[in-house]
Every structure is written in C-alpha cells, then in structure tokens.
Design a protein around this motif. Structure first.
Motif, PDB file in Angstrom:
ATOM      1  N   ASN A  93       0.825  -1.204   0.000  1.00 56.56           N
ATOM      2  CA  ASN A  93       0.000   0.000   0.000  1.00 56.56           C
ATOM      3  C   ASN A  93       0.863   1.259   0.000  1.00 56.56           C
ATOM      4  O   ASN A  93       0.602   2.216  -0.750  1.00 56.56           O
ATOM      5  CB  ASN A  93      -0.918  -0.001   1.229  1.00 56.56           C
ATOM      6  CG  ASN A  93      -1.980   1.091   1.146  1.00 56.56           C
ATOM      7  OD1 ASN A  93      -2.422   1.453   0.067  1.00 56.56           O
ATOM      8  ND2 ASN A  93      -2.380   1.611   2.287  1.00 56.56           N
ATOM      9  N   PHE A  94       1.909   1.265   0.827  1.00 55.50           N
ATOM     10  CA  PHE A  94       2.752   2.452   0.938  1.00 55.50           C
ATOM     11  C   PHE A  94       3.462   2.760  -0.374  1.00 55.50           C
ATOM     12  O   PHE A  94       3.466   3.904  -0.851  1.00 55.50           O
ATOM     13  CB  PHE A  94       3.779   2.270   2.060  1.00 55.50           C
ATOM     14  CG  PHE A  94       4.778   3.394   2.147  1.00 55.50           C
ATOM     15  CD1 PHE A  94       4.419   4.623   2.664  1.00 55.50           C
ATOM     16  CD2 PHE A  94       6.079   3.222   1.696  1.00 55.50           C
ATOM     17  CE1 PHE A  94       5.331   5.670   2.739  1.00 55.50           C
ATOM     18  CE2 PHE A  94       6.996   4.248   1.768  1.00 55.50           C
ATOM     19  CZ  PHE A  94       6.631   5.480   2.286  1.00 55.50           C
ATOM     20  N   PHE A  95       4.064   1.745  -0.982  1.00 51.73           N
ATOM     21  CA  PHE A  95       4.831   2.008  -2.194  1.00 51.73           C
ATOM     22  C   PHE A  95       3.945   2.186  -3.418  1.00 51.73           C
ATOM     23  O   PHE A  95       4.318   2.893  -4.353  1.00 51.73           O
ATOM     24  CB  PHE A  95       5.871   0.906  -2.411  1.00 51.73           C
ATOM     25  CG  PHE A  95       7.079   1.082  -1.533  1.00 51.73           C
ATOM     26  CD1 PHE A  95       8.060   1.997  -1.853  1.00 51.73           C
ATOM     27  CD2 PHE A  95       7.204   0.364  -0.366  1.00 51.73           C
ATOM     28  CE1 PHE A  95       9.167   2.182  -1.045  1.00 51.73           C
ATOM     29  CE2 PHE A  95       8.303   0.542   0.459  1.00 51.73           C
ATOM     30  CZ  PHE A  95       9.290   1.455   0.126  1.00 51.73           C
ATOM     31  N   ASP A  96       2.785   1.549  -3.441  1.00 49.16           N
ATOM     32  CA  ASP A  96       1.826   1.848  -4.502  1.00 49.16           C
ATOM     33  C   ASP A  96       1.419   3.321  -4.437  1.00 49.16           C
ATOM     34  O   ASP A  96       1.392   4.022  -5.456  1.00 49.16           O
ATOM     35  CB  ASP A  96       0.577   0.969  -4.360  1.00 49.16           C
ATOM     36  CG  ASP A  96       0.748  -0.373  -5.048  1.00 49.16           C
ATOM     37  OD1 ASP A  96       1.752  -0.549  -5.753  1.00 49.16           O
ATOM     38  OD2 ASP A  96      -0.120  -1.239  -4.884  1.00 49.16           O
ATOM     39  N   ALA A  97       1.114   3.777  -3.219  1.00 50.42           N
ATOM     40  CA  ALA A  97       0.686   5.175  -3.039  1.00 50.42           C
ATOM     41  C   ALA A  97       1.824   6.134  -3.362  1.00 50.42           C
ATOM     42  O   ALA A  97       1.621   7.149  -4.048  1.00 50.42           O
ATOM     43  CB  ALA A  97       0.208   5.386  -1.605  1.00 50.42           C
ATOM     44  N   ALA A 122      -0.035  14.621   1.955  1.00 49.22           N
ATOM     45  CA  ALA A 122      -0.534  13.770   0.869  1.00 49.22           C
ATOM     46  C   ALA A 122      -0.552  12.303   1.291  1.00 49.22           C
ATOM     47  O   ALA A 122      -1.558  11.600   1.106  1.00 49.22           O
ATOM     48  CB  ALA A 122       0.338  13.950  -0.370  1.00 49.22           C
ATOM     49  N   LEU A 123       0.549  11.832   1.876  1.00 51.18           N
ATOM     50  CA  LEU A 123       0.614  10.444   2.328  1.00 51.18           C
ATOM     51  C   LEU A 123      -0.312  10.214   3.519  1.00 51.18           C
ATOM     52  O   LEU A 123      -0.889   9.129   3.668  1.00 51.18           O
ATOM     53  CB  LEU A 123       2.060  10.084   2.691  1.00 51.18           C
ATOM     54  CG  LEU A 123       3.034   9.997   1.509  1.00 51.18           C
ATOM     55  CD1 LEU A 123       4.459   9.823   2.003  1.00 51.18           C
ATOM     56  CD2 LEU A 123       2.655   8.854   0.578  1.00 51.18           C
ATOM     57  N   GLY A 124      -0.463  11.246   4.368  1.00 52.85           N
ATOM     58  CA  GLY A 124      -1.367  11.125   5.505  1.00 52.85           C
ATOM     59  C   GLY A 124      -2.815  10.961   5.057  1.00 52.85           C
ATOM     60  O   GLY A 124      -3.573  10.179   5.639  1.00 52.85           O
ATOM     61  N   SER A 125      -3.192  11.692   4.016  1.00 47.72           N
ATOM     62  CA  SER A 125      -4.540  11.563   3.471  1.00 47.72           C
ATOM     63  C   SER A 125      -4.764  10.169   2.915  1.00 47.72           C
ATOM     64  O   SER A 125      -5.815   9.552   3.131  1.00 47.72           O
ATOM     65  CB  SER A 125      -4.749  12.609   2.365  1.00 47.72           C
ATOM     66  OG  SER A 125      -5.993  12.430   1.739  1.00 47.72           O
ATOM     67  N   ASP A 126      -3.770   9.655   2.209  1.00 53.47           N
ATOM     68  CA  ASP A 126      -3.869   8.302   1.649  1.00 53.47           C
ATOM     69  C   ASP A 126      -3.976   7.259   2.758  1.00 53.47           C
ATOM     70  O   ASP A 126      -4.792   6.324   2.680  1.00 53.47           O
ATOM     71  CB  ASP A 126      -2.639   8.024   0.783  1.00 53.47           C
ATOM     72  CG  ASP A 126      -2.767   6.734   0.000  1.00 53.47           C
ATOM     73  OD1 ASP A 126      -2.410   5.675   0.560  1.00 53.47           O
ATOM     74  OD2 ASP A 126      -3.218   6.761  -1.154  1.00 53.47           O
ATOM     75  N   ALA A 127      -3.162   7.411   3.799  1.00 53.53           N
ATOM     76  CA  ALA A 127      -3.183   6.455   4.908  1.00 53.53           C
ATOM     77  C   ALA A 127      -4.512   6.500   5.655  1.00 53.53           C
ATOM     78  O   ALA A 127      -5.060   5.456   6.044  1.00 53.53           O
ATOM     79  CB  ALA A 127      -2.028   6.747   5.871  1.00 53.53           C
ATOM     80  N   THR A 140      -9.112  -1.767  -0.055  1.00 52.47           N
ATOM     81  CA  THR A 140      -8.220  -0.680   0.334  1.00 52.47           C
ATOM     82  C   THR A 140      -8.348   0.497  -0.629  1.00 52.47           C
ATOM     83  O   THR A 140      -8.314   0.328  -1.843  1.00 52.47           O
ATOM     84  CB  THR A 140      -6.761  -1.163   0.341  1.00 52.47           C
ATOM     85  OG1 THR A 140      -6.658  -2.287   1.207  1.00 52.47           O
ATOM     86  CG2 THR A 140      -5.842  -0.070   0.836  1.00 52.47           C
ATOM     87  N   THR A 141      -8.514   1.683  -0.073  1.00 49.63           N
ATOM     88  CA  THR A 141      -8.583   2.888  -0.899  1.00 49.63           C
ATOM     89  C   THR A 141      -7.230   3.592  -0.858  1.00 49.63           C
ATOM     90  O   THR A 141      -6.640   3.769   0.206  1.00 49.63           O
ATOM     91  CB  THR A 141      -9.667   3.853  -0.380  1.00 49.63           C
ATOM     92  OG1 THR A 141      -9.407   4.156   0.994  1.00 49.63           O
ATOM     93  CG2 THR A 141     -11.038   3.230  -0.494  1.00 49.63           C
ATOM     94  N   ASN A 142      -6.744   3.962  -2.011  1.00 53.63           N
ATOM     95  CA  ASN A 142      -5.494   4.722  -2.071  1.00 53.63           C
ATOM     96  C   ASN A 142      -5.451   5.540  -3.354  1.00 53.63           C
ATOM     97  O   ASN A 142      -6.408   5.573  -4.118  1.00 53.63           O
ATOM     98  CB  ASN A 142      -4.276   3.788  -1.981  1.00 53.63           C
ATOM     99  CG  ASN A 142      -4.269   2.734  -3.070  1.00 53.63           C
ATOM    100  OD1 ASN A 142      -5.093   2.760  -3.970  1.00 53.63           O
ATOM    101  ND2 ASN A 142      -3.341   1.804  -2.994  1.00 53.63           N
ATOM    102  N   SER A 143      -4.331   6.196  -3.563  1.00 56.40           N
ATOM    103  CA  SER A 143      -4.184   7.042  -4.751  1.00 56.40           C
ATOM    104  C   SER A 143      -4.142   6.175  -6.002  1.00 56.40           C
ATOM    105  O   SER A 143      -3.535   5.103  -5.995  1.00 56.40           O
ATOM    106  CB  SER A 143      -2.896   7.866  -4.644  1.00 56.40           C
ATOM    107  OG  SER A 143      -2.873   8.600  -3.432  1.00 56.40           O
ATOM    108  N   TYR A 144      -4.761   6.673  -7.064  1.00 56.21           N
ATOM    109  CA  TYR A 144      -4.825   5.902  -8.312  1.00 56.21           C
ATOM    110  C   TYR A 144      -4.116   6.640  -9.439  1.00 56.21           C
ATOM    111  O   TYR A 144      -4.225   7.854  -9.576  1.00 56.21           O
ATOM    112  CB  TYR A 144      -6.285   5.633  -8.708  1.00 56.21           C
ATOM    113  CG  TYR A 144      -6.840   4.402  -8.052  1.00 56.21           C
ATOM    114  CD1 TYR A 144      -6.902   3.197  -8.729  1.00 56.21           C
ATOM    115  CD2 TYR A 144      -7.280   4.441  -6.723  1.00 56.21           C
ATOM    116  CE1 TYR A 144      -7.397   2.049  -8.125  1.00 56.21           C
ATOM    117  CE2 TYR A 144      -7.786   3.306  -6.117  1.00 56.21           C
ATOM    118  CZ  TYR A 144      -7.842   2.117  -6.824  1.00 56.21           C
ATOM    119  OH  TYR A 144      -8.336   0.995  -6.211  1.00 56.21           O
TER     120      TYR A 144
END
Length: 271
Positions: A93-97, A122-127, A140-144
């Motif tokens: 999840n972290f490296f995808d984001a 930005a990473l905090g919003s994704d997390a 899991t929702t993350n940046s696309y």
C-alpha cells in the motif's frame, strides 16, 4: 506475454477506442480520455458488443456484514504470525501510493527540486483513507494512477477530485449504468495514462548506469510482476548496491541500506 487475438471483436473495440482517443488528444481536446470512453461505450452498445444495463438505479450493498469487523478482529490480527501479513499489506500500500503520488505530481508540475511539497499531508490523506476503508470493510482505498488523465485535462487544485468524489457517490445508486464500462472501454484510457506517465522517463539520467539500471529495473518489473511495489522494491535494492560499487556509498541515506534487507526478506517470504 505474447500477441493476443487482435481479431477478437472486443479487442477491435478497444483498438477503436484507443485510436479515437489518440486522435482527440492530438487535436487538442482536453477531455479526450473521457469522451473516448463515451464514444467507445456507445459504439459497443450499437454493435451489440456491450449489453445495455439491466436497470438504471439500485440500492448500494449494505455495509452491515463488514462494518467494524477489522476492529473486533484486532486481537487476532496482532498475533505474531500475522506480522508478516501486516507488513506485506503495509509495504504494498505504501509504495503503490508513493509511486502514484510522485508520478501524478510530477506530471502536474508540483515537484520542486525533485521533492514534493507537503508530502506528509498527501501520504497522511492516503493512509487515513486506507484506515477508514478497513473499518468500513471495503477494499483498500489509495491514490490511483488514473488521476494522471485528470491532470492532463488541466486538473491542478484538487477541485476535480471533489467532483470525482461526488460522481462516485451518485454512482453508488446508479451502479447498473457502469455495466457498459467494460474492459474494452477502460483499456484505451489506461493506455493513454501510460503514455502520459512515460513522459517522465525523460528526466532519468540514462548516461549514468548507477541511475539508469535501477530505473530500468523498476520500470520493467512493474508490468512483468503486475505490481508497482515489486518494481520499486527491486529498484531500491539495485540503487544502493550500484552506488557502493561505484564508491559513492556516502551519498546514499543510511535508511536505504536498511531497506535493502527488508526488501530482500520480503521477496524471500514471497518465494
């Protein structure tokens, strides 16, 4: 990977969508990807390759079966044997984001001296979205990476993301309409997104092998392993090793050396 059946009707439809979208991009249409998907969908319906939706409106599935299950199961998740699983999910999840955020912001021109301002936010919003999704019991929702198509159309301030969120909410009740958005419709859009992302490769210092090799390994491993995280991991392993060989080990952050062993352990566990 080999050449597929390019005579398949759905493949021909996807190629048609790609050509239409490419023509509109070349002609300067800012919303070429969006209209390309609409034209491809309509063409698929007219030719009978895409069936019409069975209905227009439906009630979203209930969250009751999954809501809060992650919290109630927390004691079981914290068992020692689950640490590897938790680390793997965190790693992917972290490296995808990270890879997605860097690629999209690079395309948007937000990087300053190869650094992303307010990266923490930005990473905090994704997390945060990932945690909320886990509590709701959704995927899991993350940046696309598809956000690149919005950037290419002029999105810069985040307002486009708000509009996207509103549309997604509406389509919770209009989800049957999405039956027309088949793989043949989305494939051209994703190919165009790949083209938009490929432009960033021009910034790689290809004449310096300690940069070129890790970059190439990262790029080629992503499609071959079907994972952004795996590509980044292999690149993170190759880069410090090559810097050591060249004698520039002092220019590598100490955390990078720790990451090497973590990533190697990760691949050993996958094996």
């Amino acid at each position: 990977m080999t050449l597929g059946d390019i005579t398949s009707p759905t493949t021909v439809l996807a190629l048609f969508g790609l050509i239409v979208t490419a023509i509109m991009l070349v002609r300067g249409f800012s919303a070429a990807v969006f209209f390309g998907m609409i034209i491809t969908s309509v063409t698929g319906i007219m030719t009978g390759l895409i069936p019409l939706p069975s209905q227009m409106i439906s009630t979203p599935p209930s969250l009751a079966p999954t809501f809060g299950v992650a919290i109630t199961e927390l004691p079981n998740i914290l068992q020692p044997e689950m640490f590897t699983v938790v680390f793997t999910v965190l790693f992917v999840n972290f490296f995808d984001a990270t890879g997605t955020i860097i690629a999209v912001t690079k395309k948007a021109g937000f990087l300053k001296d190869d650094k992303l301002p307010r990266a923490k936010q930005a990473l905090g919003s994704d997390a945060t979205s990932s945690v909320i999704a886990a509590i709701l019991g959704t995927s899991t929702t993350n940046s696309y990476i598809e956000s690149a198509s919005g950037v290419a159309a002029g999105a810069r301030t985040g307002f486009a993301s708000i509009i996207t969120a509103v549309c997604l909410f509406l389509f919770l009740f209009l989800s049957p309409l999405l039956e027309v958005v088949t793989d043949a419709v989305t494939a051209p859009a994703l190919i165009i997104v790949g083209v938009l992302m490929a432009s960033s490769m021009g910034a790689i210092t290809w004449d310096k092998m300690e940069y070129a090799i890790p970059a190439f390994v990262t790029i080629i491993a992503m499609p071959l392993t079907h994972s952004i995280a795996n590509g980044l991991a292999l690149g993170f392993i190759a880069y410090p090793i090559l810097k050591i060989v060249k004698g520039d080990y002092k220019k590598v952050h100490p955390i990078m050396y720790l990451i090497i062993f973590i990533f190697i352990a990760y691949f050993i566990w996958l094996a």
